[in-house]
Design an enzyme around this catalytic site. Structure first.
Site, PDB file in Angstrom:
ATOM      1  N   SER A 164       3.723  -0.446   1.469  1.00  0.00           N
ATOM      2  CA  SER A 164       3.962  -0.501   0.038  1.00  0.00           C
ATOM      3  C   SER A 164       2.713   0.012  -0.692  1.00  0.00           C
ATOM      4  O   SER A 164       2.304   1.145  -0.453  1.00  0.00           O
ATOM      5  CB  SER A 164       4.340  -1.931  -0.358  1.00  0.00           C
ATOM      6  OG  SER A 164       5.014  -1.965  -1.589  1.00  0.00           O
ATOM      7  N   HIS A 186      12.561  -4.603   2.425  1.00  0.00           N
ATOM      8  CA  HIS A 186      11.241  -4.072   2.096  1.00  0.00           C
ATOM      9  C   HIS A 186      10.189  -4.558   3.085  1.00  0.00           C
ATOM     10  O   HIS A 186       9.303  -3.802   3.482  1.00  0.00           O
ATOM     11  CB  HIS A 186      10.871  -4.497   0.673  1.00  0.00           C
ATOM     12  CG  HIS A 186       9.657  -3.818   0.136  1.00  0.00           C
ATOM     13  ND1 HIS A 186       9.650  -2.483  -0.239  1.00  0.00           N
ATOM     14  CD2 HIS A 186       8.394  -4.270  -0.100  1.00  0.00           C
ATOM     15  CE1 HIS A 186       8.446  -2.148  -0.678  1.00  0.00           C
ATOM     16  NE2 HIS A 186       7.664  -3.217  -0.593  1.00  0.00           N
TER      17      HIS A 186
END
Length: 253
Positions: A91, A224
């Site tokens: 990320s 995620h």
């Protein structure tokens, strides 16, 4: 023995033939990678980056922006690159890892064996925001991503303790501006979770624009934080990457 302020090694492996340097997500810390050395086995040393403003660096001033953070890390990490090294960034950490890599490449073109970027769209696709993200917006976004970070939401005291670092990380993300530079020469592997609503496999494929080396896009099962659900799948990817395993040993200069 030299002390490196930005790095944590939970299982020292000075004789391992290769190393993986891990860059955490927004609000994340080096401890996110505590168990990775056991997953990867004795041939890989795992080094985790500890950003300022969290855990044992809680009192350190937060970086002004991603460029400043990457510049600090690049200076400190260069002496560690004495063996084939890959960067893994998740990320926000993917953007930081890339910015560190592009700073190191002109001086040490052979020191980075591979860049793994995870759950992050490519820098050329990012557009800076002009509005400040509110604390409740941060909280809602963390909740939507799931993973171990969402546990912060259940404990108000822990949430308040973590909020300053999260707030600064999100500010850095939202104000980040990609600046065109020479492409990387190292291979790049871009990874996405197949159930990640925030970053799709198509989004991560744009990382191909940033290297003239080999590129591949890999899809892992999960959201995620896909490796929270199945870290073994990611570990297998690292272990089976023969191009990194066979990289020539780097000589310190």
């Amino acid at each position: 023995m030299r002390s490196f302020r930005s790095f944590r090694t939970f299982v020292p492996r000075p004789q391992a033939p290769r190393q993986l340097v891990c860059f955490p997500h927004a609000g994340g810390a080096a401890s996110a990678f505590r168990g990775w050395a056991e997953l990867l086995g004795p041939s890989t040393a795992v080094v985790a980056v500890q950003y300022p403003g969290r855990q044992d660096r809680f009192g350190d001033p937060p970086p002004a922006d991603i460029a400043a953070l990457a510049g600090q890390i690049a200076v400190e990490i260069a002496p560690l690159l004495t063996r084939p090294t890959a960067f893994f960034g998740h990320s926000m950490g993917a953007t930081v890892a890339y910015e560190v890599a592009r700073r190191l490449q002109p001086r040490f073109p052979s020191r980075l064996a591979r860049l793994y970027v995870s759950a992050c769209d490519a820098p050329p696709a990012r557009r800076p925001r002009t509005t400040v993200i509110a604390d409740e917006e941060i909280r809602a976004y963390v909740r939507s991503l799931g993973g171990s970070g969402a546990a912060l939401l259940a404990d108000d005291e822990l949430w308040q303790l973590s909020l300053p670092a999260l707030r600064n990380d999100f500010r850095m993300i939202e104000t980040y501006r990609y600046r065109t530079a020479a492409p990387l020469t190292c291979p790049v592997t871009a990874i996405a979770g197949d159930a990640d609503d925030s970053v799709s496999p198509d989004d991560v494929r744009r990382w191909q624009e940033l290297t003239i080396g080999p590129f591949e896009a890999v899809v892992q099962p999960g959201g995620h934080f896909y490796f929270d659900e199945s870290a073994e799948g990611l570990a297998a990817l690292f272990r089976e990457d023969s191009r990194w395993s066979r990289a020539d040993r780097i000589v310190e200069v």
